[in-house]
Design an enzyme around this catalytic site. Structure first.
Site, mmCIF file in Angstrom:
data_model
loop_
_atom_site.group_PDB
_atom_site.id
_atom_site.type_symbol
_atom_site.label_atom_id
_atom_site.label_comp_id
_atom_site.label_asym_id
_atom_site.label_seq_id
_atom_site.Cartn_x
_atom_site.Cartn_y
_atom_site.Cartn_z
ATOM 1 N N LYS A 159 -40.774 -42.203 15.904
ATOM 2 C CA LYS A 159 -39.978 -41.736 14.769
ATOM 3 C C LYS A 159 -40.412 -42.413 13.470
ATOM 4 C CE LYS A 159 -37.562 -38.675 16.882
ATOM 5 N NZ LYS A 159 -37.763 -37.238 16.543
ATOM 6 N N TYR A 174 -40.060 -44.439 21.632
ATOM 7 C CA TYR A 174 -39.306 -43.485 20.825
ATOM 8 C C TYR A 174 -39.176 -43.996 19.389
ATOM 9 C CZ TYR A 174 -35.332 -40.807 19.047
ATOM 10 O OH TYR A 174 -34.503 -40.016 18.277
ATOM 11 N N SER A 207 -35.269 -40.323 12.927
ATOM 12 C CA SER A 207 -34.174 -41.060 13.561
ATOM 13 C C SER A 207 -33.834 -42.295 12.744
ATOM 14 C CB SER A 207 -34.578 -41.481 14.979
ATOM 15 O OG SER A 207 -33.645 -42.400 15.523
#
Length: 276
Positions: free
Chosen positions: A190, A186, A171
């Site tokens: 990533k 999150y 990401s």
């Protein structure tokens, strides 16, 4: 410090390696005829688009999905559309034994695995002080453990075959400081898979290539939430989210002979969101 030319000469046994035998025609380099590709999270979004891109290039494609059984019908439809062999496998990437057994099933059914796209992911948008440890564990089990499990067991196949390609979906959040403030877990997950992929590229240098794709906001269920949509438009230089048709060819490039001199790369595709 100055150095003489002779001081920089380091002899490495077996080097230089030969150039790969790839087509001179650039368009032919993108063809995936005879290749078997696994795509996780292939039921929708970027994963589905990537699976279709591989099928369009004449690959045999294994669609991995977990909760969305629509992947079965989509795999069949795409196989008929492009006249290629496809198969759907239900697998929880956060379960190591499930990943291991499903990779074995793919090899048994389809003969080999040439490309593995570790794309499945999830996000629970909540600040760390409001997020439960169970929610933390759930995200890490998919975004981190799932990639590690897939890499471990796909890597065993690659090493046995003497070749393979791993592509990890990360990401843009692994690149920037001004990430959405409600996604700390999150974002951290990533960052892990990005650097994990780079490490694998060196570890697997004798038999496989590894690259990372870092998408920005794309118009999928994993894209900008309604609360973040205006921010996505404001920050992206192009003033919009991306469409999945604008990213799937990148995965095809990384999977194909067009990218045989690329490994350990992290490609940012975000509409200019991360520009300073």
């Amino acid at each position: 410090m100055s150095m003489r030319v002779e001081d920089t000469v380091i002899v490495r046994d077996g080097f230089p390696r030969p150039f790969p035998n790839i087509p001179s025609n650039a368009l032919d380099q993108f063809q995936m005829t005879g290749k078997v590709v696994v795509v996780t999270g292939a039921a929708d979004g970027i994963g589905l688009a990537v699976a279709e891109a591989m099928a369009g290039a004449n690959a045999t494609v294994a669609f991995w999905y977990n909760s969305n059984d629509a992947a079965v019908a989509k795999a069949e439809e795409i196989g008929k559309t492009y006249n290629v062999k496809t198969a759907a496998y239900k697998v929880d990437v956060s379960n190591a034994s499930s990943v291991q057994s499903t990779i074995a099933a793919v090899v048994k059914d389809l003969g080999r695995i040439d490309v593995f796209v570790a794309n499945a992911g999830m996000a629970i948008s909540r600040p760390i002080l409001e997020q439960t440890l169970a929610e933390f564990d759930k995200q890490m089990s998919v975004n981190v453990n799932g990639v590690v499990y897939c890499a471990k067991y796909a890597g065993e196949v690659f090493k046995r075959q003497g070749s393979g390609v791993l592509i990890i979906t990360s990401s843009m959040s692994a690149h920037i400081v001004n990430v959405p403030v409600d996604q700390p877990i999150y974002n951290g997950s990533k960052a892990f898979v990005t650097h994990f992929g780079k490490s694998l590229a060196r570890e697997w240098r004798e038999f496989a290539r590894v690259n990372i794709v870092s998408p920005g906001f794309f118009d999928t269920k994993m894209g900008a939430s309604p609360l973040a949509l205006n921010e996505a438009y404001r920050m992206a230089v192009l003033g919009r989210q991306g469409h999945v048709n604008e990213i799937k060819a990148l995965y095809l490039y990384l999977a194909s002979d067009a990218s045989t001199f690329m490994t350990g790369s992290d490609i940012l595709i975000d509409g200019g969101y991360c520009l300073p």
